[in-house]
Design a protein around this motif. Structure first.
Motif, PDB file in Angstrom:
ATOM      1  N   VAL A  44       0.872  -1.162   0.161  1.00  0.00           N
ATOM      2  CA  VAL A  44       0.017  -0.078   0.076  1.00  0.00           C
ATOM      3  C   VAL A  44       1.030   1.075  -0.124  1.00  0.00           C
ATOM      4  N   THR A  45       0.333   2.055  -1.103  1.00  0.00           N
ATOM      5  CA  THR A  45       1.467   3.311  -1.116  1.00  0.00           C
ATOM      6  C   THR A  45       0.536   4.591  -0.865  1.00  0.00           C
ATOM      7  N   TYR A  46       1.425   5.634  -0.592  1.00  0.00           N
ATOM      8  CA  TYR A  46       0.664   6.919  -0.477  1.00  0.00           C
ATOM      9  C   TYR A  46       1.484   8.019  -1.292  1.00  0.00           C
ATOM     10  N   THR A  47       0.907   8.593  -2.475  1.00  0.00           N
ATOM     11  CA  THR A  47       1.717   9.564  -3.043  1.00  0.00           C
ATOM     12  C   THR A  47       1.075  10.890  -3.477  1.00  0.00           C
ATOM     13  N   ALA A  48       1.778  11.975  -3.716  1.00  0.00           N
ATOM     14  CA  ALA A  48       1.124  13.114  -3.806  1.00  0.00           C
ATOM     15  C   ALA A  48       1.298  13.517  -5.279  1.00  0.00           C
ATOM     16  N   GLU A  49       0.342  14.313  -5.956  1.00  0.00           N
ATOM     17  CA  GLU A  49       0.776  14.801  -7.351  1.00  0.00           C
ATOM     18  C   GLU A  49       1.795  15.691  -7.326  1.00  0.00           C
ATOM     19  N   PRO A  50       2.592  15.415  -8.206  1.00  0.00           N
ATOM     20  CA  PRO A  50       3.912  16.266  -8.387  1.00  0.00           C
ATOM     21  C   PRO A  50       3.399  17.656  -8.412  1.00  0.00           C
ATOM     22  N   GLY A  51       4.349  18.819  -7.882  1.00  0.00           N
ATOM     23  CA  GLY A  51       3.867  20.264  -7.820  1.00  0.00           C
ATOM     24  C   GLY A  51       2.787  20.607  -7.217  1.00  0.00           C
ATOM     25  N   SER A  52       2.147  19.758  -6.536  1.00  0.00           N
ATOM     26  CA  SER A  52       1.011  20.207  -5.814  1.00  0.00           C
ATOM     27  C   SER A  52       1.101  20.782  -4.523  1.00  0.00           C
ATOM     28  N   SER A  53       0.196  21.394  -3.810  1.00  0.00           N
ATOM     29  CA  SER A  53       0.695  21.599  -2.328  1.00  0.00           C
ATOM     30  C   SER A  53       0.495  20.481  -1.299  1.00  0.00           C
ATOM     31  N   ASP A  54       0.039  19.531  -1.868  1.00  0.00           N
ATOM     32  CA  ASP A  54       0.006  18.223  -1.008  1.00  0.00           C
ATOM     33  C   ASP A  54       1.415  17.635  -0.987  1.00  0.00           C
ATOM     34  N   GLU A  55       1.909  17.826  -2.298  1.00  0.00           N
ATOM     35  CA  GLU A  55       3.166  17.270  -2.274  1.00  0.00           C
ATOM     36  C   GLU A  55       4.337  18.099  -1.164  1.00  0.00           C
ATOM     37  N   GLU A  56       3.982  19.219  -1.305  1.00  0.00           N
ATOM     38  CA  GLU A  56       4.762  20.412  -0.406  1.00  0.00           C
ATOM     39  C   GLU A  56       4.673  19.777   1.035  1.00  0.00           C
ATOM     40  N   LYS A  57       3.408  19.269   1.403  1.00  0.00           N
ATOM     41  CA  LYS A  57       2.986  18.993   2.653  1.00  0.00           C
ATOM     42  C   LYS A  57       3.551  17.694   3.092  1.00  0.00           C
ATOM     43  N   LEU A  58       3.529  16.837   2.171  1.00  0.00           N
ATOM     44  CA  LEU A  58       4.228  15.501   2.514  1.00  0.00           C
ATOM     45  C   LEU A  58       5.796  15.685   2.560  1.00  0.00           C
ATOM     46  N   GLU A  59       6.200  16.620   1.960  1.00  0.00           N
ATOM     47  CA  GLU A  59       7.803  16.801   2.093  1.00  0.00           C
ATOM     48  C   GLU A  59       7.862  17.516   3.415  1.00  0.00           C
ATOM     49  N   TYR A  60       7.381  18.111   3.880  1.00  0.00           N
ATOM     50  CA  TYR A  60       7.360  18.906   5.223  1.00  0.00           C
ATOM     51  C   TYR A  60       7.172  17.774   6.297  1.00  0.00           C
ATOM     52  N   VAL A  61       6.372  17.138   6.223  1.00  0.00           N
ATOM     53  CA  VAL A  61       6.183  15.985   7.083  1.00  0.00           C
ATOM     54  C   VAL A  61       7.396  14.944   7.230  1.00  0.00           C
ATOM     55  N   ARG A  62       8.214  14.827   5.881  1.00  0.00           N
ATOM     56  CA  ARG A  62       9.447  13.819   5.888  1.00  0.00           C
ATOM     57  C   ARG A  62      10.256  14.629   6.647  1.00  0.00           C
ATOM     58  N   ILE A  63      10.751  15.996   6.431  1.00  0.00           N
ATOM     59  CA  ILE A  63      11.814  16.577   6.842  1.00  0.00           C
ATOM     60  C   ILE A  63      11.488  16.558   8.586  1.00  0.00           C
ATOM     61  N   ALA A  64      10.227  17.170   8.706  1.00  0.00           N
ATOM     62  CA  ALA A  64      10.053  17.140  10.311  1.00  0.00           C
ATOM     63  C   ALA A  64      10.204  15.637  10.941  1.00  0.00           C
ATOM     64  N   ALA A  65       9.940  14.719  10.274  1.00  0.00           N
ATOM     65  CA  ALA A  65      10.286  13.293  10.934  1.00  0.00           C
ATOM     66  C   ALA A  65      11.580  12.940  11.149  1.00  0.00           C
ATOM     67  N   THR A  66      12.389  13.658  10.351  1.00  0.00           N
ATOM     68  CA  THR A  66      13.754  13.415  10.699  1.00  0.00           C
ATOM     69  C   THR A  66      14.477  14.267  11.918  1.00  0.00           C
ATOM     70  N   GLN A  67      13.610  15.102  12.424  1.00  0.00           N
ATOM     71  CA  GLN A  67      14.085  15.804  13.476  1.00  0.00           C
ATOM     72  C   GLN A  67      13.490  15.708  14.808  1.00  0.00           C
ATOM     73  N   THR A  68      12.240  14.968  14.729  1.00  0.00           N
ATOM     74  CA  THR A  68      11.419  14.831  15.910  1.00  0.00           C
ATOM     75  C   THR A  68      10.500  13.677  15.749  1.00  0.00           C
ATOM     76  N   THR A  69       9.908  13.138  16.775  1.00  0.00           N
ATOM     77  CA  THR A  69       8.966  11.957  16.773  1.00  0.00           C
ATOM     78  C   THR A  69       7.385  12.833  16.625  1.00  0.00           C
TER      79      THR A  69
END
Length: 288
Positions: A257-282
């Motif tokens: 099961v995979t979850y992906t965001a449309e390239p160039g969308s605000s959802d992709e930006e949100k998903l990237e923000y979650v990824r970066i935040a996950a590397t810094q905190t739980t």
């Protein structure tokens, strides 16, 4: 009158031709005129006579016993699908696996290890979460904090919500379409593993807890569209819409099961923000 097709013999000869002595641990011999095992070598590995194997390949004998077919399948190193085909052309019902596999196929494990930046979860045929990427945990909550029983999607969707914590699968899993598709997939699993006691207990438990599940289980529906567009509310980025895909691996009967965001969308930006935040905190578990 045309000669009847020799499906069994053709299959046996084809599979015998692709197997080498090295594949089955036999000593290598001088160059052969044809590829694959000799007939007497396969007969020895399968524990049958060379004459009987000859008759099977020539179509003079077309109804081998279930034990002979199982021995030939092992000797020929057939896959699950090939073993089913061998049973069918021999006029036998394919074997029923006793239990749902819960082992991670090595190839799938390698894929998951390379998909760290994508929310990916791998489920068994009973929809128990087997493994996941770090992005899955960042987006949906860390499954390692839950018991194996709590990692089952069926219970999470149909059982009464617990008062002790937030759901582990906070996506739009409560839509009627998703629930109907999930039950269709479960009925397929039930037909494939009728002797799996753990799966039967899971179904009985949900049957007892959910009238909706009982109604869906008794509804004769076909088709299982489990993917599509999903929406969730994440504690860091708010609402996020994602494309959800479910890929099945038939030989090992797992669902990727995979979850992906449309390239160039605000959802992709949100998903990237979650990824970066996950590397810094739980991150806290998503509230749905």
């Amino acid at each position: 009158m045309s000669r009847p097709e020799n499906s069994l013999g053709n299959a046996l000869r084809g599979w015998r031709a692709r197997i080498t002595t090295e594949d089955v641990g036999l000593p290598a011999t001088r160059r052969r005129r044809t590829a694959g095992l000799r007939r007497e070598e396969l007969a020895h590995l399968a524990g049958i006579s060379t004459d009987y194997l000859l008759r099977l390949e020539q179509g003079r004998s077309q109804r081998p016993s279930r034990d002979v077919v199982a021995s030939l399948a092992r000797a020929l190193q057939l896959s699950t699908d090939e073993t089913c085909h061998l049973h069918l052309v021999a006029g036998l019902r394919p074997p029923t696996p006793p239990t749902i596999p819960h082992q991670m196929p090595p190839g799938v494990q390698r894929l998951v290890s390379r998909w760290g930046n994508i929310p990916v979860g791998v489920f068994s045929a009973s929809w128990t979460l087997l493994t996941w990427t770090s992005m899955w945990a960042a987006l949906l909550g860390d499954p390692s904090l839950r018991s194996p029983e709590e990692r089952n999607l069926v219970g999470a969707v149909f059982n009464e919500p617990s008062d002790t914590g937030r759901p582990l699968f906070p996506v739009e899993q409560s839509t009627p379409e998703f629930k109907a598709a999930l039950v269709v997939d479960l009925r397929i699993t039930h037909g494939a593993y009728p002797h799996d006691e753990d799966f039967r207990m899971l179904i009985d438990e949900v049957m007892g807890n959910s009238e909706e599940f009982r109604e869906l289980w008794s509804t004769p529906a076909l088709g299982s569209r489990l993917g599509g567009h999903k929406r969730l509310r994440h504690p860091l980025v708010g609402e996020i819409r994602l494309d959800n895909d479910v890929l099945k691996v038939p030989d090992h009967d797992v669902r990727i099961v995979t979850y992906t965001a449309e390239p160039g969308s605000s959802d992709e930006e949100k998903l990237e923000y979650v990824r970066i935040a996950a590397t810094q905190t739980t991150l806290p578990l998503s509230s749905g």
